[in-house]
Design a protein around this motif. Structure first.
Motif, PDB file in Angstrom:
ATOM      1  N   ALA A  54     -54.341  38.494 116.706  1.00 36.68           N
ATOM      2  CA  ALA A  54     -54.917  38.712 115.372  1.00 36.68           C
ATOM      3  C   ALA A  54     -55.035  37.397 114.598  1.00 36.68           C
ATOM      4  O   ALA A  54     -55.973  37.202 113.815  1.00 36.68           O
ATOM      5  CB  ALA A  54     -54.076  39.717 114.591  1.00 36.68           C
ATOM      6  N   SER A 109     -52.787  40.455 123.443  1.00 38.37           N
ATOM      7  CA  SER A 109     -53.146  41.499 122.466  1.00 38.37           C
ATOM      8  C   SER A 109     -52.112  41.570 121.347  1.00 38.37           C
ATOM      9  O   SER A 109     -52.420  41.999 120.244  1.00 38.37           O
ATOM     10  CB  SER A 109     -53.318  42.853 123.160  1.00 38.37           C
ATOM     11  N   SER A 123     -58.418  35.419 114.750  1.00 35.62           N
ATOM     12  CA  SER A 123     -59.503  35.731 113.809  1.00 35.62           C
ATOM     13  C   SER A 123     -59.206  35.145 112.437  1.00 35.62           C
ATOM     14  O   SER A 123     -60.119  34.685 111.739  1.00 35.62           O
ATOM     15  CB  SER A 123     -59.778  37.233 113.744  1.00 35.62           C
ATOM     16  N   LYS A 124     -57.937  35.105 112.052  1.00 33.18           N
ATOM     17  CA  LYS A 124     -57.569  34.448 110.781  1.00 33.18           C
ATOM     18  C   LYS A 124     -57.949  32.966 110.833  1.00 33.18           C
ATOM     19  O   LYS A 124     -58.414  32.399 109.834  1.00 33.18           O
ATOM     20  CB  LYS A 124     -56.058  34.555 110.529  1.00 33.18           C
TER      21      LYS A 124
END
Ligand code: AMP
Ligand code: ZN
Length: 114
Positions: A59, A55, A62-63
């Motif tokens: 991120a 977690s 997704s990039k």
């Protein structure tokens, strides 16, 4: 990571054919292409593989997928289709232990995923 091939490529210490770069992501042509389009998309942060996504660091994944969709359009393979693959660990045949996603296209790929 100082002894990581892809960290060295990101740092410019080892040459690569860059196709995209931003603050989080680096993309370059695979040196041994398995399809007419074969790009590797990697996080700039060293993550050793898909088993180490958490977690805290997810991120960037997704990039990477945003980058893949953008590059697929730019490289002309979006309409016909493409494949995104990440190999993990020995059974997955991962050979470079820096998380990377293969973007493959430009020909009819086979359905065999084994
Ligand atoms: P994998 O086997 O999934 O770990 O993928 C590693 C990929 O890195 C392979 O497809 C290699 O051809 C590719 N590769 C290895 N060294 C380089 C390099 N110096 N520049 C570009 N791609 C590389
Ligand atoms: Zn690395």
């Amino acid at each position: 990571m100082s002894d990581c091939l892809f960290c060295k490529i990101i740092a410019g210490e080892i040459p690569s054919t860059k196709v995209y770069e931003d603050e989080y992501v680096y993309a370059f042509k695979d040196i041994n292409p398995l399809a007419p389009i074969h790009v590797l998309i990697v996080p700039k942060e060293h993550i050793s593989g898909a088993s180490e996504i958490t977690s805290e660091n997810s991120a960037v994944v997704s990039k990477i997928f945003e980058t893949a969709a953008k590059l697929a359009k730019e490289l002309g393979i979006s309409e016909d289709g493409f494949r995104i693959v990440t190999n993990c660990g020995d059974h997955g045949c991962q050979s470079v232990h820096h998380l990377h996603f293969h973007l493959l296209g430009g020909k009819q790929l086979t359905a065999d995923m084994g």
